[in-house]
Design a protein around this motif. Structure first.
Motif, PDB file in Angstrom:
ATOM      1  N   ALA A 174       0.218  -1.400   0.006  1.00 15.72           N
ATOM      2  CA  ALA A 174       0.122  -0.215   0.070  1.00 15.72           C
ATOM      3  C   ALA A 174       0.609   0.827   0.066  1.00 15.72           C
ATOM      4  N   TRP A 175       1.148   1.917  -1.255  1.00 17.70           N
ATOM      5  CA  TRP A 175       2.508   2.587  -1.434  1.00 17.70           C
ATOM      6  C   TRP A 175       1.874   4.130  -0.731  1.00 17.70           C
ATOM      7  N   ILE A 176       1.069   5.280  -0.820  1.00 16.27           N
ATOM      8  CA  ILE A 176       0.211   5.919  -0.221  1.00 16.27           C
ATOM      9  C   ILE A 176       0.298   5.598   1.376  1.00 16.27           C
ATOM     10  N   PRO A 177      -0.048   5.224   2.425  1.00 16.03           N
ATOM     11  CA  PRO A 177      -0.339   4.907   4.023  1.00 16.03           C
ATOM     12  C   PRO A 177       1.259   4.293   4.099  1.00 16.03           C
ATOM     13  N   ALA A 178       2.239   3.738   3.739  1.00 18.41           N
ATOM     14  CA  ALA A 178       3.178   3.375   3.642  1.00 18.41           C
ATOM     15  C   ALA A 178       4.496   4.885   3.599  1.00 18.41           C
ATOM     16  N   LEU A 179       3.526   5.741   3.056  1.00 17.52           N
ATOM     17  CA  LEU A 179       5.490   6.959   2.725  1.00 17.52           C
ATOM     18  C   LEU A 179       3.943   8.004   3.838  1.00 17.52           C
ATOM     19  N   ILE A 180       2.568   7.984   3.887  1.00 22.53           N
ATOM     20  CA  ILE A 180       2.355   8.049   5.514  1.00 22.53           C
ATOM     21  C   ILE A 180       2.826   7.406   6.592  1.00 22.53           C
ATOM     22  N   LEU A 181       3.067   6.990   7.230  1.00 22.21           N
ATOM     23  CA  LEU A 181       3.424   6.289   8.152  1.00 22.21           C
ATOM     24  C   LEU A 181       5.220   6.668   7.921  1.00 22.21           C
ATOM     25  N   ALA A 182       5.898   6.717   6.753  1.00 18.43           N
ATOM     26  CA  ALA A 182       6.735   7.231   6.716  1.00 18.43           C
ATOM     27  C   ALA A 182       7.360   8.145   7.262  1.00 18.43           C
ATOM     28  N   ALA A 183       6.321   8.968   7.278  1.00 13.31           N
ATOM     29  CA  ALA A 183       6.319  10.649   6.766  1.00 13.31           C
ATOM     30  C   ALA A 183       5.949  10.848   8.807  1.00 13.31           C
ATOM     31  N   GLY A 184       5.461  10.088   9.146  1.00 14.79           N
ATOM     32  CA  GLY A 184       5.095  10.104  10.289  1.00 14.79           C
ATOM     33  C   GLY A 184       6.619   9.387  12.164  1.00 14.79           C
TER      34      GLY A 184
ATOM     35  N   ASP B 186      -7.780 -11.222   1.068  1.00 13.73           N
ATOM     36  CA  ASP B 186      -8.596 -10.524   0.587  1.00 13.73           C
ATOM     37  C   ASP B 186      -9.250  -9.514   1.054  1.00 13.73           C
ATOM     38  N   ALA B 187      -8.481  -8.960   1.831  1.00 17.95           N
ATOM     39  CA  ALA B 187      -8.669  -7.811   3.152  1.00 17.95           C
ATOM     40  C   ALA B 187      -7.938  -6.495   1.529  1.00 17.95           C
ATOM     41  N   GLU B 188      -8.506  -5.703   1.177  1.00 19.57           N
ATOM     42  CA  GLU B 188      -8.340  -4.418   0.310  1.00 19.57           C
ATOM     43  C   GLU B 188      -8.033  -3.451   1.843  1.00 19.57           C
ATOM     44  N   PHE B 189      -7.302  -2.431   2.043  1.00 16.50           N
ATOM     45  CA  PHE B 189      -6.631  -1.145   2.761  1.00 16.50           C
ATOM     46  C   PHE B 189      -7.329   0.572   1.190  1.00 16.50           C
ATOM     47  N   GLU B 190      -8.107   0.381   2.183  1.00 21.57           N
ATOM     48  CA  GLU B 190      -8.963   1.989   1.463  1.00 21.57           C
ATOM     49  C   GLU B 190      -8.682   2.750   2.377  1.00 21.57           C
ATOM     50  N   LEU B 191      -7.928   3.731   1.777  1.00 22.41           N
ATOM     51  CA  LEU B 191      -7.486   5.028   2.307  1.00 22.41           C
ATOM     52  C   LEU B 191      -8.699   6.314   2.674  1.00 22.41           C
TER      53      LEU B 191
ATOM     54  N   PRO C 102       1.566  -5.892  13.067  1.00 20.77           N
ATOM     55  CA  PRO C 102       0.688  -6.132  13.782  1.00 20.77           C
ATOM     56  C   PRO C 102      -0.743  -5.076  13.556  1.00 20.77           C
ATOM     57  N   VAL C 103      -0.207  -3.784  13.666  1.00 21.43           N
ATOM     58  CA  VAL C 103      -1.123  -3.186  13.924  1.00 21.43           C
ATOM     59  C   VAL C 103      -1.692  -2.696  12.860  1.00 21.43           C
ATOM     60  N   LEU C 104      -1.007  -2.654  11.305  1.00 20.71           N
ATOM     61  CA  LEU C 104      -2.392  -2.667  10.165  1.00 20.71           C
ATOM     62  C   LEU C 104      -3.241  -3.872   9.789  1.00 20.71           C
ATOM     63  N   MET C 105      -2.054  -5.134  10.339  1.00 19.97           N
ATOM     64  CA  MET C 105      -3.511  -5.848  10.216  1.00 19.97           C
ATOM     65  C   MET C 105      -4.283  -5.821  11.197  1.00 19.97           C
ATOM     66  N   LEU C 106      -4.281  -6.187  12.897  1.00 21.65           N
ATOM     67  CA  LEU C 106      -5.434  -5.614  13.537  1.00 21.65           C
ATOM     68  C   LEU C 106      -6.573  -5.019  14.208  1.00 21.65           C
ATOM     69  N   ALA C 107      -5.299  -3.496  13.468  1.00 19.33           N
ATOM     70  CA  ALA C 107      -6.517  -2.422  14.091  1.00 19.33           C
ATOM     71  C   ALA C 107      -7.056  -1.778  12.252  1.00 19.33           C
ATOM     72  N   PHE C 108      -5.978  -2.536  11.587  1.00 17.28           N
ATOM     73  CA  PHE C 108      -6.424  -1.896  10.245  1.00 17.28           C
ATOM     74  C   PHE C 108      -7.481  -2.393   8.409  1.00 17.28           C
ATOM     75  N   GLY C 109      -7.287  -3.814   9.618  1.00 12.50           N
ATOM     76  CA  GLY C 109      -7.504  -4.903   8.656  1.00 12.50           C
ATOM     77  C   GLY C 109      -7.012  -5.447   7.687  1.00 12.50           C
ATOM     78  N   THR C 110      -6.204  -5.088   7.193  1.00 15.26           N
ATOM     79  CA  THR C 110      -5.037  -5.218   6.049  1.00 15.26           C
ATOM     80  C   THR C 110      -4.436  -6.715   6.434  1.00 15.26           C
ATOM     81  N   SER C 111      -4.303  -7.085   5.061  1.00 13.39           N
ATOM     82  CA  SER C 111      -3.881  -8.713   4.535  1.00 13.39           C
ATOM     83  C   SER C 111      -2.362  -8.287   5.163  1.00 13.39           C
TER      84      SER C 111
END
Length: 266
Positions: A80-90, A133-138, A170-179
């Motif tokens: 997930a390209w944009i979420p990764a950049l948001i995480l990196a900026a933070g 099959d889970a998709e991350f919708e920003l 684990p946060v992306l999987m458990l809190a954001f529901g990503t694969s």
């Protein structure tokens, strides 16, 4: 020349650098982590690096390792390209905050807090199995939440030297529901700008052994893709169990550091 410097340039050391890199690369690709939790303790234990030099060298080695990992996961569409950049900026901002807070906060308390966090994550990994099959919708709200996670991850990295993947995956999987695969690929992408930023600072402070970082990093690149490929073959539940076992090792390491830190104070 000190014993550590002599050892760090001997045949045994070059072999150790390669071995450390191979192990770190495999785990990095398999779990979406930087490998610092493997590189740092092994450099300290077997090659007598001090903690600061080991951490700086590890961070530099993570740059090529994570890059190969991202490419491997991107081939399968698991980044997930944009979420990764948001995480990196933070994380970049958070790391600066953590570094400044370092002298003001008890390391022992922080380590026990992190051990507690890992225990909760380990238990959760057995209760929540991510869907492939889970998709991350920003969206705005989860985008802000990602930024907060990035800042928190960076703060902890600055305070206790914990890499982002141990928290972010684990946060992306458990809190954001990503694969599980998207969580790992996104975590590795987040690490690249964060590691580059940290390495620049470490170079200024001479806390990087460039030769060691190069050998470890190149060696890691040879097994990172293998780890990422294995991650696609493993059932998500089995992947959770393996990741939980990995976190148990990290939790034990952190608990031992916390106990040692308390004994020194006593």
């Amino acid at each position: 020349m000190t014993d550590a410097e002599t050892l760090s340039r001997g045949p045994r050391a070059y072999t150790a650098f390669i071995g450390i890199g191979l192990i770190a690369g495999l785990l990095s690709g398999l779990f979406g982590v930087g490998g610092g939790t493997v590189i740092v303790p092994l450099l300290v234990l077997f090659l007598h690096f001090n903690q600061r030099l080991g951490a700086g060298t590890s961070l530099a080695a993570i740059v090529p390792t994570a890059t190969v990992g991202v490419i491997s996961y991107a081939i399968n569409g698991s980044v997930a390209w944009i979420p990764a950049l948001i995480l990196a900026a933070g994380a970049v901002v958070g790391a600066q905050i953590g570094t400044r807070l370092l002298p003001k906060i008890s390391q022992t308390v922080l380590r026990w807090f992190f051990v507690g966090f890992l225990v909760v994550v380990i238990v959760s990994l057995f209760l929540v199995v991510p869907s492939r099959d889970a998709e991350f919708e920003l969206q705005l709200l989860n985008g802000l939440a990602l930024l907060a996670v990035g800042v928190g991850t960076g703060v902890l990295a600055g305070l206790i030297g914990v890499g982002g993947g141990v928290i972010v995956v684990p946060v992306l999987m458990l809190a954001f529901g990503t694969s599980d695969l998207v969580a790992k690929g996104t975590s590795l992408l987040m690490m690249i700008p964060t590691a580059i930023s940290g390495t620049i600072g470490n170079l200024r402070n001479r806390n990087v052994d460039l030769l060691a970082a190069a050998i470890v990093g190149v060696s890691a690149c040879t097994t990172t893709a293998l780890g990422a490929w294995l991650a696609t073959l493993i059932d998500p539940l089995v992947g959770n169990m393996l990741f939980a076992a990995y976190l148990v090792v990290i939790a034990v390491q952190m608990a031992m550091k916390a106990i040692k830190g308390r004994k020194k104070k006593d």
